[in-house]
Motif scaffolding. Structure first.
Motif, PDB file in Angstrom:
ATOM      1  N   GLU A 382       2.548 -60.034 -31.104  1.00 16.72           N
ATOM      2  CA  GLU A 382       1.358 -59.599 -30.374  1.00 16.72           C
ATOM      3  C   GLU A 382       0.863 -58.241 -30.860  1.00 16.72           C
ATOM      4  O   GLU A 382      -0.285 -57.874 -30.656  1.00 16.72           O
ATOM      5  CB  GLU A 382       1.648 -59.548 -28.871  1.00 16.72           C
ATOM      6  N   SER A 383       1.771 -57.493 -31.513  1.00 17.67           N
ATOM      7  CA  SER A 383       1.398 -56.188 -32.052  1.00 17.67           C
ATOM      8  C   SER A 383       2.291 -55.894 -33.246  1.00 17.67           C
ATOM      9  O   SER A 383       3.177 -56.695 -33.586  1.00 17.67           O
ATOM     10  CB  SER A 383       1.548 -55.089 -30.995  1.00 17.67           C
ATOM     11  N   CYS A 384       2.079 -54.737 -33.862  1.00 16.53           N
ATOM     12  CA  CYS A 384       2.903 -54.371 -35.017  1.00 16.53           C
ATOM     13  C   CYS A 384       3.376 -52.929 -34.835  1.00 16.53           C
ATOM     14  O   CYS A 384       2.779 -51.999 -35.387  1.00 16.53           O
ATOM     15  CB  CYS A 384       2.141 -54.556 -36.319  1.00 16.53           C
ATOM     16  N   PRO A 385       4.442 -52.729 -34.067  1.00 14.96           N
ATOM     17  CA  PRO A 385       4.901 -51.379 -33.760  1.00 14.96           C
ATOM     18  C   PRO A 385       5.786 -50.749 -34.818  1.00 14.96           C
ATOM     19  O   PRO A 385       6.078 -49.557 -34.757  1.00 14.96           O
ATOM     20  CB  PRO A 385       5.691 -51.575 -32.460  1.00 14.96           C
ATOM     21  N   HIS A 386       6.248 -51.526 -35.794  1.00  9.01           N
ATOM     22  CA  HIS A 386       7.228 -51.014 -36.756  1.00  9.01           C
ATOM     23  C   HIS A 386       6.531 -50.611 -38.047  1.00  9.01           C
ATOM     24  O   HIS A 386       5.999 -51.459 -38.764  1.00  9.01           O
ATOM     25  CB  HIS A 386       8.303 -52.054 -37.037  1.00  9.01           C
ATOM     26  N   SER A 387       6.549 -49.329 -38.358  1.00  9.99           N
ATOM     27  CA  SER A 387       5.871 -48.832 -39.554  1.00  9.99           C
ATOM     28  C   SER A 387       6.434 -49.474 -40.813  1.00  9.99           C
ATOM     29  O   SER A 387       7.640 -49.684 -40.940  1.00  9.99           O
ATOM     30  CB  SER A 387       6.016 -47.304 -39.640  1.00  9.99           C
ATOM     31  N   LYS A 388       5.525 -49.791 -41.739  1.00  5.86           N
ATOM     32  CA  LYS A 388       5.842 -50.357 -43.052  1.00  5.86           C
ATOM     33  C   LYS A 388       6.408 -51.773 -42.979  1.00  5.86           C
ATOM     34  O   LYS A 388       6.996 -52.269 -43.942  1.00  5.86           O
ATOM     35  CB  LYS A 388       6.778 -49.436 -43.841  1.00  5.86           C
ATOM     36  N   GLN A 389       6.203 -52.464 -41.861  1.00  4.92           N
ATOM     37  CA  GLN A 389       6.567 -53.877 -41.773  1.00  4.92           C
ATOM     38  C   GLN A 389       5.553 -54.713 -42.556  1.00  4.92           C
ATOM     39  O   GLN A 389       4.352 -54.473 -42.495  1.00  4.92           O
ATOM     40  CB  GLN A 389       6.585 -54.319 -40.308  1.00  4.92           C
ATOM     41  N   ILE A 390       6.037 -55.702 -43.311  1.00  2.00           N
ATOM     42  CA  ILE A 390       5.152 -56.628 -44.016  1.00  2.00           C
ATOM     43  C   ILE A 390       4.664 -57.672 -43.015  1.00  2.00           C
ATOM     44  O   ILE A 390       5.461 -58.357 -42.372  1.00  2.00           O
ATOM     45  CB  ILE A 390       5.859 -57.307 -45.200  1.00  2.00           C
ATOM     46  N   LEU A 391       3.342 -57.791 -42.900  1.00  2.21           N
ATOM     47  CA  LEU A 391       2.746 -58.693 -41.918  1.00  2.21           C
ATOM     48  C   LEU A 391       1.651 -59.529 -42.564  1.00  2.21           C
ATOM     49  O   LEU A 391       1.122 -59.193 -43.639  1.00  2.21           O
ATOM     50  CB  LEU A 391       2.155 -57.894 -40.759  1.00  2.21           C
ATOM     51  N   TYR A 392       1.297 -60.606 -41.869  1.00  2.00           N
ATOM     52  CA  TYR A 392       0.173 -61.451 -42.241  1.00  2.00           C
ATOM     53  C   TYR A 392      -0.782 -61.473 -41.062  1.00  2.00           C
ATOM     54  O   TYR A 392      -0.385 -61.796 -39.936  1.00  2.00           O
ATOM     55  CB  TYR A 392       0.644 -62.868 -42.572  1.00  2.00           C
ATOM     56  N   ALA A 393      -2.039 -61.124 -41.303  1.00  2.00           N
ATOM     57  CA  ALA A 393      -3.028 -61.047 -40.230  1.00  2.00           C
ATOM     58  C   ALA A 393      -4.083 -62.127 -40.411  1.00  2.00           C
ATOM     59  O   ALA A 393      -4.637 -62.290 -41.509  1.00  2.00           O
ATOM     60  CB  ALA A 393      -3.684 -59.681 -40.211  1.00  2.00           C
ATOM     61  N   GLN A 394      -4.336 -62.858 -39.335  1.00  2.00           N
ATOM     62  CA  GLN A 394      -5.478 -63.763 -39.300  1.00  2.00           C
ATOM     63  C   GLN A 394      -6.630 -63.004 -38.659  1.00  2.00           C
ATOM     64  O   GLN A 394      -6.543 -62.574 -37.509  1.00  2.00           O
ATOM     65  CB  GLN A 394      -5.160 -65.020 -38.496  1.00  2.00           C
ATOM     66  N   LEU A 395      -7.694 -62.801 -39.423  1.00  2.28           N
ATOM     67  CA  LEU A 395      -8.828 -62.019 -38.958  1.00  2.28           C
ATOM     68  C   LEU A 395     -10.060 -62.903 -38.862  1.00  2.28           C
ATOM     69  O   LEU A 395     -10.184 -63.911 -39.562  1.00  2.28           O
ATOM     70  CB  LEU A 395      -9.097 -60.856 -39.925  1.00  2.28           C
ATOM     71  N   SER A 396     -10.984 -62.523 -37.997  1.00  2.31           N
ATOM     72  CA  SER A 396     -12.206 -63.318 -37.821  1.00  2.31           C
ATOM     73  C   SER A 396     -13.098 -63.268 -39.065  1.00  2.31           C
ATOM     74  O   SER A 396     -13.911 -64.164 -39.290  1.00  2.31           O
ATOM     75  CB  SER A 396     -12.975 -62.850 -36.594  1.00  2.31           C
ATOM     76  N   VAL A 397     -12.964 -62.213 -39.857  1.00  2.00           N
ATOM     77  CA  VAL A 397     -13.638 -62.113 -41.156  1.00  2.00           C
ATOM     78  C   VAL A 397     -12.551 -61.948 -42.215  1.00  2.00           C
ATOM     79  O   VAL A 397     -11.743 -61.014 -42.131  1.00  2.00           O
ATOM     80  CB  VAL A 397     -14.607 -60.924 -41.208  1.00  2.00           C
ATOM     81  N   GLN A 398     -12.507 -62.848 -43.176  1.00  2.00           N
ATOM     82  CA  GLN A 398     -11.437 -62.777 -44.177  1.00  2.00           C
ATOM     83  C   GLN A 398     -11.686 -61.642 -45.153  1.00  2.00           C
ATOM     84  O   GLN A 398     -12.757 -61.572 -45.763  1.00  2.00           O
ATOM     85  CB  GLN A 398     -11.338 -64.091 -44.936  1.00  2.00           C
ATOM     86  N   PRO A 399     -10.722 -60.756 -45.322  1.00  2.00           N
ATOM     87  CA  PRO A 399     -10.872 -59.659 -46.289  1.00  2.00           C
ATOM     88  C   PRO A 399     -10.514 -60.119 -47.697  1.00  2.00           C
ATOM     89  O   PRO A 399     -10.170 -61.289 -47.918  1.00  2.00           O
ATOM     90  CB  PRO A 399      -9.878 -58.622 -45.780  1.00  2.00           C
ATOM     91  N   MET A 400     -10.564 -59.181 -48.636  1.00  2.00           N
ATOM     92  CA  MET A 400     -10.175 -59.418 -50.016  1.00  2.00           C
ATOM     93  C   MET A 400      -9.030 -58.473 -50.379  1.00  2.00           C
ATOM     94  O   MET A 400      -8.841 -57.449 -49.721  1.00  2.00           O
ATOM     95  CB  MET A 400     -11.365 -59.161 -50.946  1.00  2.00           C
ATOM     96  N   PRO A 401      -8.265 -58.798 -51.430  1.00  2.00           N
ATOM     97  CA  PRO A 401      -7.250 -57.840 -51.886  1.00  2.00           C
ATOM     98  C   PRO A 401      -7.864 -56.472 -52.168  1.00  2.00           C
ATOM     99  O   PRO A 401      -8.982 -56.373 -52.683  1.00  2.00           O
ATOM    100  CB  PRO A 401      -6.720 -58.490 -53.169  1.00  2.00           C
ATOM    101  N   TYR A 402      -7.144 -55.438 -51.783  1.00  2.00           N
ATOM    102  CA  TYR A 402      -7.523 -54.026 -51.900  1.00  2.00           C
ATOM    103  C   TYR A 402      -8.520 -53.569 -50.830  1.00  2.00           C
ATOM    104  O   TYR A 402      -8.852 -52.385 -50.776  1.00  2.00           O
ATOM    105  CB  TYR A 402      -8.055 -53.674 -53.297  1.00  2.00           C
ATOM    106  N   ASP A 403      -8.999 -54.478 -49.969  1.00  2.00           N
ATOM    107  CA  ASP A 403      -9.741 -54.002 -48.804  1.00  2.00           C
ATOM    108  C   ASP A 403      -8.797 -53.201 -47.926  1.00  2.00           C
ATOM    109  O   ASP A 403      -7.605 -53.532 -47.804  1.00  2.00           O
ATOM    110  CB  ASP A 403     -10.312 -55.164 -48.000  1.00  2.00           C
TER     111      ASP A 403
END
Length: 414
Positions: A382-403
């Motif tokens: 539900e959140s990402c409280p741990h710094s430097k954790q590798i995560l995958y985000a589903q966003l309403s607008v898909q970003p690009m690498p380096y965004d």
């Protein structure tokens, strides 16, 4: 009017930040190795990271300069010789040096290397520039204490092929060209050996000699005073004057800064420079955008430093040593997986349901909603409280690498 196209030179504290600087508009990046630079507390670059960073930059026609700008002591010299030999094999585009002894060693070890003379060398007049040109330096970094009028005169007195580099954005040092003894005196950490503790940002009182231990406040207001605490340099509104002065490389300060800071500053100055070179009308028309974007970086209020004359009482901050920090860095998109989810290394907390901003290298900012978060094991969070954790985000607008992902700082109005 002189319209030499200037280089935009951006700092990088790590491999991630170097890649960010390259993607967001730098023409050149300056970095420090693990020794002989003036940012000992920065992450700095291992030889392997340096090789990877230089390869990444060169693939995109961006140069990389390595700092070796300490004021060396005897014990530093043999190590410097070995270090320059190592750098010769790695292949950066130039070395940034302030000490004449280090300059001589670099030339002995790597005769063909391009050397830039650091601002630490107190380069305040055209004869100094000519001296370094005769020694074989390609470029000299102007002292921060010079006005644009003085720089323009230097440009007129030196060879056309010789380059001038000048700071246009970032923190200002209270001491002459950054040569500060306060850190060494108070803490034993030498600013000129790369270990400054920034005592110019501390709060001070006065002690009278015959009354030790009795601290007399130096009031500017009820909060006290920070008598050495300068505002940050910002020349985004004066690109025409900077270019007209004949400056070849426009330098951003900040080898301790985050990827968000570097991306924000690089992108804004890139657009301002390009807009002005296209037409002054376009540059003037976009000024509100430049101001708004540059204010999204961390900063301590802004000043034009020495460029238009000697600083006065308005260039200092007397009541605080804190940054203005309106936006929070969440992470930079590494890749997009087969589901369309953005992989990134999380840097600050945010939650499913939050609206965040995608910051793109082309200058656009896109609001997007966080629909879901997953960890590397595929488990939802539900959140990402741990710094430097590798995560995958589903966003309403898909970003690009380096965004770059950022959001407004929820604490900014407190």
């Amino acid at each position: 009017m002189n319209r030499r196209k200037p280089e935009l030179l951006v700092p990088a504290s790590s491999l991630e930040v170097l890649k960010t600087a390259v993607i967001y508009g730098a023409d050149a990046v300056y970095i420090g190795g693990e020794a002989f630079g003036l940012r000992a507390k920065a992450k700095n670059f291992s030889p392997d990271d340096m090789k990877e960073g230089i390869a990444f930059a060169h693939e995109r026609n961006v140069k990389v300069y390595v700092t070796a700008n300490i004021l060396a002591h005897n014990d530093d010299l043999e190590g410097a010789r070995a270090y320059f030999q190592e750098l010769k094999e790695i292949g950066p585009d130039a070395l940034i040096i302030s000490d004449p002894g280090m300059f001589m060693i670099a030339k002995e070890v790597w005769p063909e290397v391009e050397i830039h003379i650091s601002t630490q060398a107190n380069n305040t007049n055209y004869q100094t520039y000519l001296f370094w040109w005769q020694q074989g330096a390609k470029r000299v970094v102007s002292a921060r204490e010079l006005s644009l009028r003085e720089i323009k005169e230097i440009r007129e007195k030196i060879p056309e092929k010789m380059e001038i580099e000048s700071f246009i954005h970032g923190a200002m040092c209270i001491s002459y060209s950054g040569r500060c003894l306060l850190s060494n005196y108070f803490t034993g950490r030498d600013a000129n050996q790369g270990a400054c503790t920034h005592p110019c940002r501390w709060k001070y009182a006065v002690v009278e000699e015959k009354r030790p231990g009795e601290y007399l406040p130096v009031y500017e207001n009820e909060r006290g005073t920070y008598i050495f605490n300068s505002k940050d340099l910002c020349m985004i509104e004066y690109i025409p004057e900077i270019i007209d002065a004949g400056i070849d490389s426009l330098k951003i300060e900040g080898r301790m800064k985050t990827a968000l800071y570097v991306a924000c500053v690089a992108r804004t100055y890139r657009k301002a420079i390009d807009d002005y070179l296209e037409s002054e009308e376009k540059y003037r028309a976009n000024m509100d955008w430049y101001r708004a974007e540059i204010a999204k970086c961390t900063y301590r209020q802004f000043t034009t430093g020495f460029y238009f004359g000697k600083p006065d009482e308005n260039t200092q901050i007397y009541d605080s040593n804190t940054y203005v920090n309106d936006y929070v860095y969440l992470g930079i998109v590494d890749s997009i997986d087969e589901r369309g989810f953005a992989k990134f290394e999380q840097r600050n907390k945010f939650c499913v349901g939050d609206t965040i901003e995608i910051m793109k290298p082309d200058g656009s900012n896109v609001a997007t909603k966080v629909l879901a978060l997953y960890n590397e094991d595929g488990e939802q969070q539900e959140s990402c409280p741990h710094s430097k954790q590798i995560l995958y985000a589903q966003l309403s607008v898909q970003p690009m690498p380096y965004d770059l992902l950022r959001c407004e700082n929820p604490m900014k109005n407190e």
